[in-house]
Design a protein around this motif. Structure first.
Motif, PDB file in Angstrom:
ATOM      1  N   THR A  21       0.829  -1.206   0.000  1.00  0.00           N
ATOM      2  CA  THR A  21       0.000   0.000   0.000  1.00  0.00           C
ATOM      3  C   THR A  21       0.862   1.254   0.000  1.00  0.00           C
ATOM      4  N   ALA A  22       1.924   1.240   0.795  1.00  0.00           N
ATOM      5  CA  ALA A  22       2.797   2.415   0.878  1.00  0.00           C
ATOM      6  C   ALA A  22       3.498   2.715  -0.441  1.00  0.00           C
ATOM      7  N   ILE A  23       3.876   1.678  -1.182  1.00  0.00           N
ATOM      8  CA  ILE A  23       4.615   1.910  -2.428  1.00  0.00           C
ATOM      9  C   ILE A  23       3.736   2.585  -3.474  1.00  0.00           C
ATOM     10  N   ILE A  24       2.425   2.427  -3.375  1.00  0.00           N
ATOM     11  CA  ILE A  24       1.522   3.141  -4.285  1.00  0.00           C
ATOM     12  C   ILE A  24       1.705   4.645  -4.112  1.00  0.00           C
ATOM     13  N   ALA A  25       1.753   5.081  -2.857  1.00  0.00           N
ATOM     14  CA  ALA A  25       1.927   6.512  -2.576  1.00  0.00           C
ATOM     15  C   ALA A  25       3.321   6.975  -2.973  1.00  0.00           C
ATOM     16  N   ASN A  26       4.340   6.216  -2.590  1.00  0.00           N
ATOM     17  CA  ASN A  26       5.727   6.624  -2.854  1.00  0.00           C
ATOM     18  C   ASN A  26       6.021   6.704  -4.348  1.00  0.00           C
ATOM     19  N   ALA A  27       5.599   5.686  -5.094  1.00  0.00           N
ATOM     20  CA  ALA A  27       5.847   5.680  -6.534  1.00  0.00           C
ATOM     21  C   ALA A  27       5.015   6.738  -7.244  1.00  0.00           C
ATOM     22  N   GLY A  28       3.789   6.939  -6.781  1.00  0.00           N
ATOM     23  CA  GLY A  28       2.940   7.948  -7.408  1.00  0.00           C
ATOM     24  C   GLY A  28       3.484   9.353  -7.265  1.00  0.00           C
ATOM     25  N   LEU A  58      -3.885  12.841  -9.061  1.00  0.00           N
ATOM     26  CA  LEU A  58      -2.827  11.888  -8.720  1.00  0.00           C
ATOM     27  C   LEU A  58      -2.258  12.167  -7.334  1.00  0.00           C
ATOM     28  N   ARG A  59      -2.025  13.429  -7.025  1.00  0.00           N
ATOM     29  CA  ARG A  59      -1.471  13.770  -5.723  1.00  0.00           C
ATOM     30  C   ARG A  59      -2.440  13.414  -4.598  1.00  0.00           C
ATOM     31  N   VAL A  60      -3.711  13.672  -4.809  1.00  0.00           N
ATOM     32  CA  VAL A  60      -4.712  13.322  -3.795  1.00  0.00           C
ATOM     33  C   VAL A  60      -4.771  11.809  -3.621  1.00  0.00           C
ATOM     34  N   PHE A  61      -4.694  11.091  -4.734  1.00  0.00           N
ATOM     35  CA  PHE A  61      -4.697   9.628  -4.669  1.00  0.00           C
ATOM     36  C   PHE A  61      -3.505   9.123  -3.867  1.00  0.00           C
ATOM     37  N   ALA A  62      -2.333   9.715  -4.105  1.00  0.00           N
ATOM     38  CA  ALA A  62      -1.136   9.319  -3.361  1.00  0.00           C
ATOM     39  C   ALA A  62      -1.302   9.607  -1.869  1.00  0.00           C
ATOM     40  N   GLU A  63      -1.903  10.742  -1.546  1.00  0.00           N
ATOM     41  CA  GLU A  63      -2.114  11.085  -0.133  1.00  0.00           C
ATOM     42  C   GLU A  63      -3.068  10.101   0.533  1.00  0.00           C
ATOM     43  N   VAL A  64      -4.123   9.724  -0.177  1.00  0.00           N
ATOM     44  CA  VAL A  64      -5.078   8.752   0.379  1.00  0.00           C
ATOM     45  C   VAL A  64      -4.385   7.418   0.631  1.00  0.00           C
ATOM     46  N   MET A  65      -3.537   7.000  -0.310  1.00  0.00           N
ATOM     47  CA  MET A  65      -2.840   5.729  -0.144  1.00  0.00           C
ATOM     48  C   MET A  65      -1.830   5.801   0.997  1.00  0.00           C
ATOM     49  N   TRP A  66      -1.199   6.960   1.184  1.00  0.00           N
ATOM     50  CA  TRP A  66      -0.283   7.084   2.318  1.00  0.00           C
ATOM     51  C   TRP A  66      -1.038   6.972   3.642  1.00  0.00           C
ATOM     52  N   VAL A  67      -2.169   7.647   3.744  1.00  0.00           N
ATOM     53  CA  VAL A  67      -2.977   7.561   4.971  1.00  0.00           C
ATOM     54  C   VAL A  67      -3.389   6.111   5.208  1.00  0.00           C
ATOM     55  N   LEU A  68      -3.822   5.446   4.147  1.00  0.00           N
ATOM     56  CA  LEU A  68      -4.237   4.046   4.275  1.00  0.00           C
ATOM     57  C   LEU A  68      -3.076   3.171   4.723  1.00  0.00           C
ATOM     58  N   SER A  69      -1.877   3.432   4.192  1.00  0.00           N
ATOM     59  CA  SER A  69      -0.705   2.640   4.590  1.00  0.00           C
ATOM     60  C   SER A  69      -0.335   2.882   6.050  1.00  0.00           C
ATOM     61  N   ALA A  70      -0.465   4.135   6.504  1.00  0.00           N
ATOM     62  CA  ALA A  70      -0.161   4.445   7.900  1.00  0.00           C
ATOM     63  C   ALA A  70      -1.150   3.754   8.838  1.00  0.00           C
ATOM     64  N   VAL A  71      -2.425   3.760   8.458  1.00  0.00           N
ATOM     65  CA  VAL A  71      -3.442   3.074   9.264  1.00  0.00           C
ATOM     66  C   VAL A  71      -3.186   1.574   9.260  1.00  0.00           C
ATOM     67  N   ALA A  72      -2.838   1.034   8.096  1.00  0.00           N
ATOM     68  CA  ALA A  72      -2.548  -0.402   8.004  1.00  0.00           C
ATOM     69  C   ALA A  72      -1.346  -0.773   8.859  1.00  0.00           C
ATOM     70  N   LEU A  73      -0.311   0.075   8.854  1.00  0.00           N
ATOM     71  CA  LEU A  73       0.871  -0.196   9.667  1.00  0.00           C
ATOM     72  C   LEU A  73       0.513  -0.227  11.143  1.00  0.00           C
ATOM     73  N   ALA A  74      -0.249   0.762  11.600  1.00  0.00           N
ATOM     74  CA  ALA A  74      -0.645   0.797  13.003  1.00  0.00           C
ATOM     75  C   ALA A  74      -1.486  -0.426  13.372  1.00  0.00           C
ATOM     76  N   THR A  75      -2.357  -0.829  12.465  1.00  0.00           N
ATOM     77  CA  THR A  75      -3.231  -1.972  12.730  1.00  0.00           C
ATOM     78  C   THR A  75      -2.441  -3.272  12.821  1.00  0.00           C
ATOM     79  N   VAL A  76      -1.557  -3.493  11.850  1.00  0.00           N
ATOM     80  CA  VAL A  76      -0.790  -4.740  11.840  1.00  0.00           C
ATOM     81  C   VAL A  76       0.206  -4.770  12.997  1.00  0.00           C
TER      82      VAL A  76
END
Length: 376
Positions: A40-47, A57-75
């Protein structure tokens, strides 16, 4: 061999300490779940590094970064619960040669989310907070990655019972973690004081580049030899062939990111030489990455025709491909070749499609409970 979806269960469940009755849903949640955070994080970083900027595109990358941060905290929370309440199973994972390498994913998840915080998240939380967060995540990920790069091979030598011909692309995971540090460490260099601190950080990243590269060169012949002599991997493990792209794309990303910072971090003639090295190294390596991609795609198509279903191995379609996107982005930046820009864009489209497929099946498996059930 255990799969990404179902790490190998404890050999003697009757010897359990009894803690397995607490939070039973976490008992079979292995370190492989960090792969979903990485993907999930690489979607934001590569974008964020694409040479073409599309509306949204920038908004999409920001959404994916937020999702990756939430996923990291959850896992991280779930894995902490796993260690607290299922220590017997956690120790069994460490002693399983099919599962232990996934501890490298913890380091890469921390590093990937940290890198995204500085490239994408700074627009949402401010640059100061982003730098501080990335510094913490980079430090934790780098230390964890270096430990995994030593501890997992050590366990494989002295504790694991590795069968002849059982080499797997999964073995690369703890060895690639230092390369991720080498690729994302340069993001912090401009925020360090000029002089010794910047030069030390630059050379430390090159040292980690060397650690990972040489270790990968030792492992790749075993993996390719396994395919030639032993034939195709089991269906569920076939997607792990894409893990070979990780060290290829990430090393190319690393040398290009480091070359960007060389001019302000180290004196002549090294700065110019490192810029040339980024292209001289990156072009042939990414050429081999394209060759391996074609081979891996052909074997995945073969496996799909034979009935390959979803497993957590599908996340191998994401992060390694994302590193190739960032690798081509770096080469396009230093050469100006439009063809490399289009390659980066095409691979990014494939990356997003792969993430959608893996994420949709993962959510479905979580809702149904299949992905957290005991392996059969």
């Amino acid at each position: 061999m255990a799969t990404l979806a179902h790490p190998r269960p404890l050999t003697h469940p009757r010897r359990s300490t009894g803690t397995g009755r607490r939070l039973p849903a976490l008992r079979h949640l292995g370190p492989n779940w960090y792969a979903s955070v990485m993907g999930t994080a690489i979607i934001a970083n590569a974008g964020a590094g694409l040479p073409y900027h599309f509306p949204g595109l920038r908004v999409f990358a920001e959404v994916m970064w937020v999702l990756s941060a939430v996923a990291l905290a959850t896992v991280l929370t779930a894995r902490t619960g796993h260690w607290l309440h299922h220590r017997d199973q956690a120790r069994a994972h460490l002693l399983d040669p099919a599962v232990a390498p996934f501890y490298g994913c913890l380091a890469m998840a921390l590093l990937a989310v940290g890198g995204g915080t500085l490239t994408v998240g700074k627009d949402l939380i401010g640059e100061g907070a982003a730098v501080a967060a990335d510094a913490v995540l980079f430090t934790a990920g780098t230390v964890t990655g270096l430990l995994a790069a030593v501890a997992v091979p050590y366990l494989m030598v002295v504790r694991h019972k590795v069968e002849a011909g059982s080499a797997s692309p999964v073995w690369l995971l703890p060895l690639v973690a230092p390369m991720v540090s080498a690729a994302l460490g340069p993001l912090l260099i401009p925020h360090l004081p000029a002089g010794q601190p910047r030069e030390a950080m630059l050379l430390a990243c090159y040292a980690m580049f060397g650690i990972s590269l040489l270790a990968t060169l030792l492992m790749l012949p075993l993996i390719f030899g396994r395919l030639i002599v032993g034939g195709p991997l089991p269906l569920a493990l076939t997607p792990t062939l894409f893990l070979v792209l990780g060290p290829l794309g990430q090393s190319t990303s690393a040398v290009n990111q480091l070359a960007d910072q060389a001019a302000t971090s180290i004196g002549a003639p090294y700065a110019a030489g490192l810029g040339a090295f980024a292209v001289v190294y990156g072009v042939p390596v990414m050429g081999f990455a394209l060759l391996w991609t074609a081979l891996a795609v052909a074997l995945v198509v073969r496996a799909a025709r034979q009935g390959m279903g979803f497993a957590m191995t599908w996340w191998a379609f994401t992060f390694p491909v994302g590193t190739c996107v960032t690798g081509f982005e770096g080469l396009a930046r230093h050469t100006g070749l439009v063809a490399l820009q289009w390659l980066a864009l095409a691979l990014y489209a494939a990356l997003v499609a792969a993430w959608l497929a893996a994420a949709a099946h993962t959510v479905r498996g979580l809702v149904s409970g299949k992905l957290l059930a005991a392996p059969r």
